[in-house]
Design a protein around this motif. Structure first.
Motif, PDB file in Angstrom:
ATOM      1  N   VAL A  82       0.866  -1.185   0.000  1.00 16.73           N
ATOM      2  CA  VAL A  82       0.000   0.000   0.000  1.00 16.73           C
ATOM      3  C   VAL A  82       0.901   1.234   0.000  1.00 16.73           C
ATOM      4  N   ALA A  83       0.499   2.246  -0.758  1.00 21.78           N
ATOM      5  CA  ALA A  83       1.342   3.443  -0.893  1.00 21.78           C
ATOM      6  C   ALA A  83       1.198   4.385   0.300  1.00 21.78           C
ATOM      7  N   MET A  84       1.302   3.832   1.511  1.00 26.28           N
ATOM      8  CA  MET A  84       1.250   4.669   2.728  1.00 26.28           C
ATOM      9  C   MET A  84       2.287   4.139   3.702  1.00 26.28           C
ATOM     10  N   VAL A 112       9.540   0.841  -1.072  1.00 28.14           N
ATOM     11  CA  VAL A 112       9.245   1.876  -2.065  1.00 28.14           C
ATOM     12  C   VAL A 112       8.133   1.332  -2.944  1.00 28.14           C
ATOM     13  N   PHE A 113       7.135   2.186  -3.230  1.00 29.38           N
ATOM     14  CA  PHE A 113       5.991   1.675  -4.000  1.00 29.38           C
ATOM     15  C   PHE A 113       6.378   1.361  -5.449  1.00 29.38           C
ATOM     16  N   GLU A 114       7.183   2.232  -6.043  1.00 26.49           N
ATOM     17  CA  GLU A 114       7.572   2.018  -7.439  1.00 26.49           C
ATOM     18  C   GLU A 114       8.445   0.761  -7.538  1.00 26.49           C
ATOM     19  N   LEU A 115       8.193  -0.011  -8.570  1.00 25.27           N
ATOM     20  CA  LEU A 115       8.975  -1.232  -8.769  1.00 25.27           C
ATOM     21  C   LEU A 115      10.278  -0.893  -9.469  1.00 25.27           C
ATOM     22  N   TYR A 210      -3.508  10.179   3.045  1.00 28.58           N
ATOM     23  CA  TYR A 210      -4.245   8.989   2.602  1.00 28.58           C
ATOM     24  C   TYR A 210      -3.886   8.690   1.144  1.00 28.58           C
ATOM     25  N   ASN A 211      -3.525   7.497   0.887  1.00 25.10           N
ATOM     26  CA  ASN A 211      -3.301   7.065  -0.496  1.00 25.10           C
ATOM     27  C   ASN A 211      -3.428   5.545  -0.518  1.00 25.10           C
ATOM     28  N   PHE A 212      -4.563   5.104  -0.981  1.00 23.45           N
ATOM     29  CA  PHE A 212      -4.771   3.648  -0.974  1.00 23.45           C
ATOM     30  C   PHE A 212      -4.453   2.990  -2.319  1.00 23.45           C
ATOM     31  N   SER A 213      -3.533   3.598  -3.034  1.00 22.95           N
ATOM     32  CA  SER A 213      -2.997   2.911  -4.212  1.00 22.95           C
ATOM     33  C   SER A 213      -2.338   1.640  -3.691  1.00 22.95           C
ATOM     34  N   HIS A 214      -2.556   0.558  -4.368  1.00 20.34           N
ATOM     35  CA  HIS A 214      -1.974  -0.688  -3.859  1.00 20.34           C
ATOM     36  C   HIS A 214      -1.664  -1.665  -4.981  1.00 20.34           C
ATOM     37  N   LYS A 237      -3.519  -0.964  -8.476  1.00 19.23           N
ATOM     38  CA  LYS A 237      -4.496   0.123  -8.538  1.00 19.23           C
ATOM     39  C   LYS A 237      -3.799   1.399  -8.062  1.00 19.23           C
ATOM     40  N   VAL A 238      -3.829   2.419  -8.878  1.00 26.07           N
ATOM     41  CA  VAL A 238      -3.280   3.709  -8.461  1.00 26.07           C
ATOM     42  C   VAL A 238      -4.437   4.691  -8.442  1.00 26.07           C
ATOM     43  N   CYS A 239      -4.602   5.349  -7.304  1.00 25.72           N
ATOM     44  CA  CYS A 239      -5.748   6.258  -7.226  1.00 25.72           C
ATOM     45  C   CYS A 239      -5.298   7.705  -7.291  1.00 25.72           C
ATOM     46  N   THR A 240      -6.187   8.514  -7.775  1.00 29.58           N
ATOM     47  CA  THR A 240      -5.894   9.937  -7.925  1.00 29.58           C
ATOM     48  C   THR A 240      -6.477  10.734  -6.765  1.00 29.58           C
ATOM     49  N   ASP A 241      -7.366  10.085  -6.040  1.00 24.59           N
ATOM     50  CA  ASP A 241      -8.018  10.788  -4.934  1.00 24.59           C
ATOM     51  C   ASP A 241      -7.519  10.228  -3.608  1.00 24.59           C
ATOM     52  N   HIS A 242      -7.487  11.072  -2.583  1.00 27.84           N
ATOM     53  CA  HIS A 242      -7.011  10.603  -1.281  1.00 27.84           C
ATOM     54  C   HIS A 242      -8.008   9.668  -0.613  1.00 27.84           C
ATOM     55  N   ASN A 243      -9.284  10.006  -0.759  1.00 29.60           N
ATOM     56  CA  ASN A 243     -10.305   9.200  -0.084  1.00 29.60           C
ATOM     57  C   ASN A 243     -10.917   8.221  -1.060  1.00 29.60           C
TER      58      ASN A 243
HETATM   59  C1  LIG Z   1      -0.561   7.626  -4.454  1.00 34.25           C
HETATM   60  O1  LIG Z   1       0.686   7.029  -4.687  1.00 34.25           O
HETATM   61  C2  LIG Z   1       0.949   6.673  -6.018  1.00 34.25           C
HETATM   62  C3  LIG Z   1       2.257   5.941  -6.063  1.00 34.25           C
HETATM   63  O2  LIG Z   1       3.236   6.553  -5.342  1.00 34.25           O
HETATM   64  C4  LIG Z   1       0.929   7.913  -6.908  1.00 34.25           C
HETATM   65  O3  LIG Z   1       1.152   7.562  -8.249  1.00 34.25           O
HETATM   66  C5  LIG Z   1      -0.424   8.598  -6.761  1.00 34.25           C
HETATM   67  O4  LIG Z   1      -0.435   9.791  -7.493  1.00 34.25           O
HETATM   68  C6  LIG Z   1      -0.729   8.865  -5.303  1.00 34.25           C
HETATM   69  N1  LIG Z   1      -2.076   9.371  -5.203  1.00 34.25           N
HETATM   70  C7  LIG Z   1      -2.406  10.447  -4.494  1.00 34.25           C
HETATM   71  C8  LIG Z   1      -3.818  10.829  -4.471  1.00 34.25           C
HETATM   72  O5  LIG Z   1      -1.579  11.048  -3.883  1.00 34.25           O
END
Ligand SMILES: *[C@@H]1O[C@H](CO)[C@@H](O)[C@H](O)[C@H]1NC(C)=O
Length: 376
Positions: A82-84, A112-115, A210-214, A237-243
């Motif tokens: 998880v990206a947190m 680190v989230f990036e591979l 908050y960043n639930f990209s995973h 899954k990469v999210c653009t929104d925090h929530n």
């Molecule tokens: C969450 O983290 C990912 C990977 O680091 C990034 O690409 C993405 O923009 C982040 N999303 C937010 C909402 O910060």
């Protein structure tokens, strides 16, 4: 007296002989017969050869039965990043039997989230295989057969030293839960047991972090078998929104795998997913996080590898050889017969000149005339 009856019996057996011995000199050979035999022997050899490959091949047989195992625990194997930061997230399971299941089996590792480039390549390959699996279901059989000898399906370790800060958290390990429906989830804050469920202490974490990209590198149930690919392996899954809330609805199917190399109690699963942005102002309520709702199917699948038995192979071989032999013999006879018929007809036409009938008429009319003359 005894000798007599023995002789009789011997004669009787001799009469039963279905293979009459024709002296070699009486057997007539012909060029067409030789050609037909050659074709027949070639066909026999080819078919027997292919039949051998069929015999060597194995296939998977699927059977279903009601799952009668009601006492065992269900093991969940998980490896998710998880990206947190690790101190901000917590993972645990709630199930229908107990309100909260101890999640001591899980380890939190800052990563680190990036591979890395190599890992990225591996990940892309995995996704490619997953896509093919979704399209061609028979590939699953190949995977079942090559279990154990297949390469590891786990993400390889990084080959480089990351320069970026460790901004993500890898949660991996396994848990034992009751074999009932439940909910595995990862949300903000560590879980605190509570008489009526549990709460996540999230007050200290700012929404901005908050960043639930995973990325799910592995999610399986039951015994872990190297070489088996699960539907969620490789999901990113990469999210653009925090929530954001990610939901996975998983139906687990207990599976007994029985191949020539391995016998294992494992679980397959099917999954549907949903994700939405939590925005209380817009009426989209909920808790941001990753939720995996699982349920166990009441049917059990038995997958067994099967093989053609030797006797069946021999019977089929006899069928091929005998069948071709007698069929070509019959065809040869039939063709010969037809040729004979056509030739004879033709010959009949030659030997029966049309003149005879004409002449007959002529003679008749002549006699008629004669008789008329006689009357006069
Ligand atoms: C969450 O983290 C990912 C990977 O680091 C990034 O690409 C993405 O923009 C982040 N999303 C937010 C909402 O910060």
């Amino acid at each position: 007296m005894r000798r007599l009856s023995r002789k009789k019996a011997l004669n009787f057996v001799k009469e039963l002989d279905a293979f009459p011995k024709v002296p070699e000199s009486y057997v007539e050979t012909s060029a067409t017969g030789g050609t037909v035999s050659l074709v027949a022997f070639t066909a026999m050899a080819l078919l027997a050869f292919f039949e051998f490959f069929v015999y060597r091949d194995t296939w998977m047989k699927y059977e279903y039965e009601v799952d009668k195992d009601f006492s065992s625990k269900l093991r969940i194997n998980i490896d998710i990043t998880v990206a947190m930061r690790c101190q901000f997230v917590g993972a645990d399971v709630l199930d229908l039997a107990e309100t909260m299941v101890a999640s001591d089996g899980l380890q939190y590792e800052p990563v680190v989230f990036e591979l890395s480039p190599q890992q990225r390549l591996w990940h892309r390959t995995l996704l490619l295989v997953q896509n093919r699996l979704r399209e061609e279901h028979s590939l699953q059989d190949v995977i079942f057969k090559s279990v154990m000898k297949g390469g590891p399906t786990a993400l390889p370790p990084r080959e480089d030293d990351p320069t970026q800060p460790l901004n993500a958290c890898r949660i991996h390990g396994h848990l034992y839960v009751n074999k009932v429906a439940g909910n595995f989830h990862i949300t903000v804050g560590k879980a605190i047991p509570h008489p009526r469920g549990h709460a996540h202490l999230a007050a200290l974490v700012s929404h901005e972090t908050y960043n639930f990209s995973h990325r799910i590198d592995h999610l399986s149930f039951g015994e872990e078998i190297p070489g088996i690919l699960n539907p969620l392996d490789g999901t990113e899954k990469v999210c653009t929104d925090h929530n954001q809330m990610f939901q996975y609805f998983i139906t687990i199917v207990p599976t007994k795998l029985e191949t020539y190399k391995v016998s294992a109690d494992t679980h397959q699963y099917s999954v549907t997913e949903r994700e939405r942005v939590i925005n209380h102002a817009a009426g989209s309520h909920g808790v941001s996080g990753i939720f995996m709702k699982y349920d166990v199917s009441s049917l059990r699948v038995l997958v067994t590898e099967q093989h053609m038995p030797l006797w069946q192979f021999l019977v089929r071989l006899c069928g091929i050889i005998g069948g071709i032999f007698s069929t070509t013999g019959m065809l040869h006879g039939l063709v010969g017969f037809c040729v004979d018929v056509v030739c004879c007809r033709f010959k009949l036409g030659v030997y029966k000149p049309k003149g005879i009938s004409l002449l007959d008429g002529h003679v008749n009319s002549k006699t008629h005339l004669l008789s008329e003359n006689n009357e006069h």
